[in-house]
Design a protein around this motif. Structure first.
Motif, PDB file in Angstrom:
ATOM      1  N   LYS A 169      -0.579  98.436  46.684  1.00 50.79           N
ATOM      2  CA  LYS A 169      -1.918  98.566  46.105  1.00 50.79           C
ATOM      3  C   LYS A 169      -3.003  98.545  47.187  1.00 50.79           C
ATOM      4  N   THR A 170      -2.950  97.545  48.066  1.00 55.06           N
ATOM      5  CA  THR A 170      -3.972  97.435  49.108  1.00 55.06           C
ATOM      6  C   THR A 170      -3.880  98.599  50.084  1.00 55.06           C
ATOM      7  N   THR A 171      -2.668  99.040  50.393  1.00 54.78           N
ATOM      8  CA  THR A 171      -2.509 100.209  51.275  1.00 54.78           C
ATOM      9  C   THR A 171      -3.170 101.433  50.664  1.00 54.78           C
ATOM     10  N   LEU A 172      -2.984 101.654  49.368  1.00 51.40           N
ATOM     11  CA  LEU A 172      -3.594 102.798  48.688  1.00 51.40           C
ATOM     12  C   LEU A 172      -5.122 102.696  48.730  1.00 51.40           C
ATOM     13  N   ILE A 173      -5.650 101.524  48.492  1.00 51.08           N
ATOM     14  CA  ILE A 173      -7.107 101.353  48.513  1.00 51.08           C
ATOM     15  C   ILE A 173      -7.653 101.606  49.913  1.00 51.08           C
ATOM     16  N   ARG A 174      -6.963 101.141  50.923  1.00 46.81           N
ATOM     17  CA  ARG A 174      -7.429 101.359  52.309  1.00 46.81           C
ATOM     18  C   ARG A 174      -7.363 102.830  52.690  1.00 46.81           C
ATOM     19  N   LEU A 175      -6.397 103.540  52.163  1.00 44.25           N
ATOM     20  CA  LEU A 175      -6.338 104.985  52.400  1.00 44.25           C
ATOM     21  C   LEU A 175      -7.533 105.680  51.755  1.00 44.25           C
ATOM     22  N   LEU A 176      -7.862 105.306  50.525  1.00 40.83           N
ATOM     23  CA  LEU A 176      -9.005 105.902  49.839  1.00 40.83           C
ATOM     24  C   LEU A 176     -10.316 105.542  50.531  1.00 40.83           C
ATOM     25  N   ALA A 177     -10.343 104.350  51.175  1.00 35.87           N
ATOM     26  CA  ALA A 177     -11.553 103.916  51.875  1.00 35.87           C
ATOM     27  C   ALA A 177     -11.678 104.527  53.267  1.00 35.87           C
ATOM     28  N   GLY A 178     -10.663 105.249  53.684  1.00 34.45           N
ATOM     29  CA  GLY A 178     -10.714 105.857  55.016  1.00 34.45           C
ATOM     30  C   GLY A 178     -10.349 104.908  56.134  1.00 34.45           C
TER      31      GLY A 178
ATOM     32  N   GLY B 231      -7.528 101.119  36.544  1.00 30.30           N
ATOM     33  CA  GLY B 231      -6.800  99.929  36.970  1.00 30.30           C
ATOM     34  C   GLY B 231      -5.651 100.257  37.896  1.00 30.30           C
ATOM     35  N   LEU B 232      -5.412  99.358  38.846  1.00 31.46           N
ATOM     36  CA  LEU B 232      -4.298  99.492  39.782  1.00 31.46           C
ATOM     37  C   LEU B 232      -3.533  98.178  39.775  1.00 31.46           C
TER      38      LEU B 232
ATOM     39  N   PRO C  34     -12.349 111.185  53.291  1.00 30.67           N
ATOM     40  CA  PRO C  34     -13.096 109.932  53.182  1.00 30.67           C
ATOM     41  C   PRO C  34     -14.066 109.690  54.332  1.00 30.67           C
ATOM     42  N   ALA C  35     -13.685 110.035  55.564  1.00 30.92           N
ATOM     43  CA  ALA C  35     -14.537 109.764  56.722  1.00 30.92           C
ATOM     44  C   ALA C  35     -15.889 110.467  56.627  1.00 30.92           C
ATOM     45  N   GLN C  36     -15.940 111.566  55.865  1.00 30.69           N
ATOM     46  CA  GLN C  36     -17.196 112.301  55.736  1.00 30.69           C
ATOM     47  C   GLN C  36     -18.054 111.813  54.567  1.00 30.69           C
ATOM     48  N   MET C  37     -17.531 110.899  53.761  1.00 34.16           N
ATOM     49  CA  MET C  37     -18.220 110.504  52.534  1.00 34.16           C
ATOM     50  C   MET C  37     -18.450 108.995  52.448  1.00 34.16           C
ATOM     51  N   LEU C  38     -18.489 108.321  53.594  1.00 30.89           N
ATOM     52  CA  LEU C  38     -18.588 106.862  53.577  1.00 30.89           C
ATOM     53  C   LEU C  38     -19.887 106.372  52.958  1.00 30.89           C
ATOM     54  N   GLU C  39     -20.945 107.175  53.027  1.00 29.61           N
ATOM     55  CA  GLU C  39     -22.219 106.750  52.444  1.00 29.61           C
ATOM     56  C   GLU C  39     -22.140 106.646  50.924  1.00 29.61           C
ATOM     57  N   HIS C  40     -21.136 107.295  50.332  1.00 32.08           N
ATOM     58  CA  HIS C  40     -20.973 107.256  48.869  1.00 32.08           C
ATOM     59  C   HIS C  40     -19.924 106.237  48.421  1.00 32.08           C
ATOM     60  N   LEU C  41     -19.442 105.427  49.367  1.00 33.04           N
ATOM     61  CA  LEU C  41     -18.333 104.520  49.101  1.00 33.04           C
ATOM     62  C   LEU C  41     -18.778 103.064  49.132  1.00 33.04           C
ATOM     63  N   GLY C  42     -18.323 102.279  48.147  1.00 36.44           N
ATOM     64  CA  GLY C  42     -18.462 100.830  48.171  1.00 36.44           C
ATOM     65  C   GLY C  42     -17.076 100.208  48.147  1.00 36.44           C
ATOM     66  N   TYR C  43     -16.823  99.258  49.070  1.00 39.18           N
ATOM     67  CA  TYR C  43     -15.474  98.695  49.198  1.00 39.18           C
ATOM     68  C   TYR C  43     -15.553  97.172  49.269  1.00 39.18           C
ATOM     69  N   MET C  44     -14.841  96.503  48.356  1.00 41.64           N
ATOM     70  CA  MET C  44     -14.719  95.045  48.350  1.00 41.64           C
ATOM     71  C   MET C  44     -13.288  94.690  48.695  1.00 41.64           C
TER      72      MET C  44
ATOM     73  N   LEU D 238     -18.424 105.810  44.423  1.00 34.20           N
ATOM     74  CA  LEU D 238     -17.076 105.272  44.256  1.00 34.20           C
ATOM     75  C   LEU D 238     -17.061 103.816  44.692  1.00 34.20           C
ATOM     76  N   MET D 239     -16.477 102.951  43.867  1.00 34.12           N
ATOM     77  CA  MET D 239     -16.285 101.548  44.239  1.00 34.12           C
ATOM     78  C   MET D 239     -14.804 101.221  44.218  1.00 34.12           C
ATOM     79  N   LEU D 240     -14.333 100.650  45.329  1.00 35.07           N
ATOM     80  CA  LEU D 240     -12.941 100.225  45.455  1.00 35.07           C
ATOM     81  C   LEU D 240     -12.926  98.697  45.491  1.00 35.07           C
ATOM     82  N   LEU D 241     -12.372  98.082  44.453  1.00 34.54           N
ATOM     83  CA  LEU D 241     -12.379  96.629  44.313  1.00 34.54           C
ATOM     84  C   LEU D 241     -10.943  96.121  44.381  1.00 34.54           C
ATOM     85  N   ASP D 242     -10.612  95.439  45.480  1.00 37.35           N
ATOM     86  CA  ASP D 242      -9.248  94.981  45.711  1.00 37.35           C
ATOM     87  C   ASP D 242      -9.109  93.533  45.240  1.00 37.35           C
ATOM     88  N   GLU D 243      -8.635  93.366  44.006  1.00 35.75           N
ATOM     89  CA  GLU D 243      -8.433  92.072  43.370  1.00 35.75           C
ATOM     90  C   GLU D 243      -9.674  91.181  43.455  1.00 35.75           C
TER      91      GLU D 243
END
Length: 579
Positions: free
Chosen positions: A46-55, A37-38, A71-81, A155-160
């Motif tokens: 919070k949103t700045t941190l998530i955007r950093l993790l999302a690249g 949880g964040l 992060p830029a090398q691992m985007l295929e493993h990332l899900g971002y909402m 990895l899934m990043l869910l922003d609120e």
């Protein structure tokens, strides 16, 4: 211990022109197979941190990694909402899935099976031909989740993801995400709903770019274990009593719970007894179970004080025996679809009346009919004694309206919005100047008067919307999800103002998805599938559900869900009997 799915070490992020870093030395770890949880107030980072993790952003200092790599090398493993609905509203559910499959390079031979699985998982198969813009809030979030899962991420990043979503849809969304942890997916869930954070395996709490707490949610709750009390039987009105309590130095937070008031003391040795509360001889005080939200408010230094400066500067509304708001058989049809049917209620002056219900239930339709924004197909409505059919202009002049979504002018400044609404309410030059200056001081707009309203943080957008709605000091306020998406501290600030205004004789009609806010209402209507399925005080509805379930002690959210499930059960029986 498994390697983290994502990590950030001593992250610093600055934005040009900002007086302080958005993030200042923050470290975080997101393990696989768990929900992290964040939380934090608006503007915490919070949103700045998530955007950093999302690249999407690069740190000025420190390191960010996904599966140990940049992060830029691992985007295929990332899900971002993202926080706002980021799909294409003029495309159907199916077309959005196809677009994301194309963007994520999902092989053509895997698409049909993937779509079927995701539509089944999110229960959207029935709606795959519907345009995304016509989905309810909960369905939009489910579609966003489905598009995020077109290729199963690590990895899934869910922003609120729960913003603007009713309690049933939030529980469904949580259950779906929790199921994903069984696949080993690491999930970072940013939320303004602290009951969600309470269920996370680990929580990070940010404030003004710094990390105030990291650990098990129970650890934060434990900080206030013996400092929460529930008070009943006091002589003053509950809103007046809450105001008195919050203005005391030994009380750092308080909320209304039906006819009772829940208080958080500043320290263990400051917990007052019933005799110390000045509530009268019948006052009763009992220990209350602490919640994560109590620990959250405590670590931030407490909530706002009880006296509302807005209310202190507001005129007193003359007493009247006439209902302030009245709905008699209000019905609205759009073609063959009935959005609201036979809405019936009468709201006395100086009361708060809540319209509750799932997304798409008919709350906002009822709301807009009473505001004069929609003409009813049948029935009558009145505001401050003005019939909506025959005196619509007078009715609109007697109310202040705060829309569900930020509806001010985003491309003009804060000052220009205040000037515009002063003119729209026909305030004279001297009166407009006085009202504008009062709003600037009360809501602390001084440093942002020249900023465009659309660029404000969400909490200040909501403050500006409320300020514009009350500049002419109307006797009636219509608040359509006024605190959607804002943090608990800002929500308390809003309710401090609302409670104070009601004590001045203002009448409030409010919709909300925060069931703890429904406790502030004198009466509520629960609307489902365009009909009122329950009416009464919050305590009465909770008792109805307690009796239904054999004497449990339900929360307002429990009551909300149980009453809707009971309505579905009865409807199913009627349909079977008719068949």
């Amino acid at each position: 211990m498994s390697d983290p799915t994502a990590s950030g070490t001593n992250i610093v992020k600055r934005f040009p022109g900002a007086p302080a870093p958005a993030l200042d030395g923050v470290s975080i770890t997101v393990p696989p197979g768990a929900i992290t949880g964040l939380v934090g107030p608006d503007g915490a980072g919070k949103t700045t941190l998530i955007r950093l993790l999302a690249g999407l952003l690069a740190p000025d200092e420190g390191e960010v990694a996904i599966l140990g790599q940049p992060p830029a090398q691992m985007l295929e493993h990332l899900g971002y909402m993202p926080q706002r609905f980021g799909l294409y509203e003029d495309l159907t559910v199916r077309e959005n899935l196809e677009l994301y499959a194309e963007l994520r390079a999902l092989p053509a031979e895997e698409r049909e099976e993937t779509f079927e699985r995701l539509l089944r998982f999110t229960d959207l198969a029935r709606f795959q031909g519907r345009e995304a813009g016509n989905l309810s809030g909960g369905m939009k979030q489910k579609l966003g989740l489905a598009c995020t899962l077109v290729r199963t991420p690590k990895l899934m990043l869910l922003d609120e993801p729960g913003v603007g979503v009713d309690p049933i849809s939030r529980r469904e969304l949580w259950a779906m995400v929790e199921e994903l942890t069984d696949q080993g997916i690491g999930i970072l869930w940013s939320t303004a709903y602290l009951d969600e954070a309470e269920n996370c395996s680990r929580v990070y709490l940010l404030n003004e770019g710094t990390l105030l707490f990291e650990g098990d949610p129970e650890e934060l709750t434990g900080r206030v274990a013996d400092r929460v009390i529930k008070v009943s039987g006091f002589a003053p009105h509950r809103r007046e009593f809450l105001t008195q309590m919050l203005d005391r130095e030994d009380i750092i937070d308080g909320t209304i719970q039906g006819r009772a008031v829940r208080l958080l003391a500043g320290s263990d040795d400051q917990v007052p007894s019933a005799g110390d509360l000045d509530g009268g001889p019948e006052t009763v005080s009992v220990p209350a179970t602490p919640r994560f939200e109590d620990g959250f408010i405590e670590i931030l230094g407490g909530g706002p004080k009880g006296t509302s400066e807005l209310a202190a500067n507001y005129r007193t509304i003359p007493d009247t025996d006439q209902p302030a708001i009245e709905a008699r058989g209000l019905t609205k049809r759009f073609g063959d679809f009935t959005a609201a049917r036979d809405m019936e209620f009468s709201i006395p002056q100086g009361h708060i009346y809540g319209l509750l219900g799932p997304n798409g239930a008919g709350k906002s339709t009822t709301f807009k009919m009473l505001c004069g924004l929609l003409s009813p197909s049948e029935g009558h409505g009145a505001v401050a004694g003005n019939d909506l059919r025959h005196s619509a202009a007078e009715a609109r002049a007697s109310l202040g309206y705060m829309a569900q979504k930020f509806s001010l002018y985003g491309d003009i400044s804060v000052a220009q919005n205040l000037d515009f609404f002063a003119g729209a309410y026909n305030l004279g030059r001297a009166e407009a100047k006085r009202a504008k200056q009062a709003m600037i001081e009360i809501f602390d707009f001084g440093d942002m008067l020249s900023q465009n309203a659309g660029a404000l943080p969400l909490g200040f957008k909501q403050r500006l919307a409320l300020a514009c709605a009350v500049m002419h000091e109307p006797p009636v306020l219509f608040l359509d999800e006024p605190t959607s998406g804002v943090d608990p501290v800002t929500r308390r600030e809003f309710w401090t103002h609302i409670n104070g205004l009601v004590e001045k004789g203002v009448t409030v009609l409010v919709t909300t998805h925060f069931m703890d806010e429904a406790e502030y209402c004198d009466d509520v209507s629960l609307i489902y599938r365009g009909e009122q399925i329950a009416k009464g005080t919050p305590d009465a509805l909770k008792k109805e559900v307690a009796d239904l379930n054999g004497g449990s002690d339900p929360t307002m959210e429990d009551a909300f869900i149980a009453l809707i499930e009971e309505s579905d059960r009865r409807r199913g029986e009627e349909e079977r009997d008719a068949a």
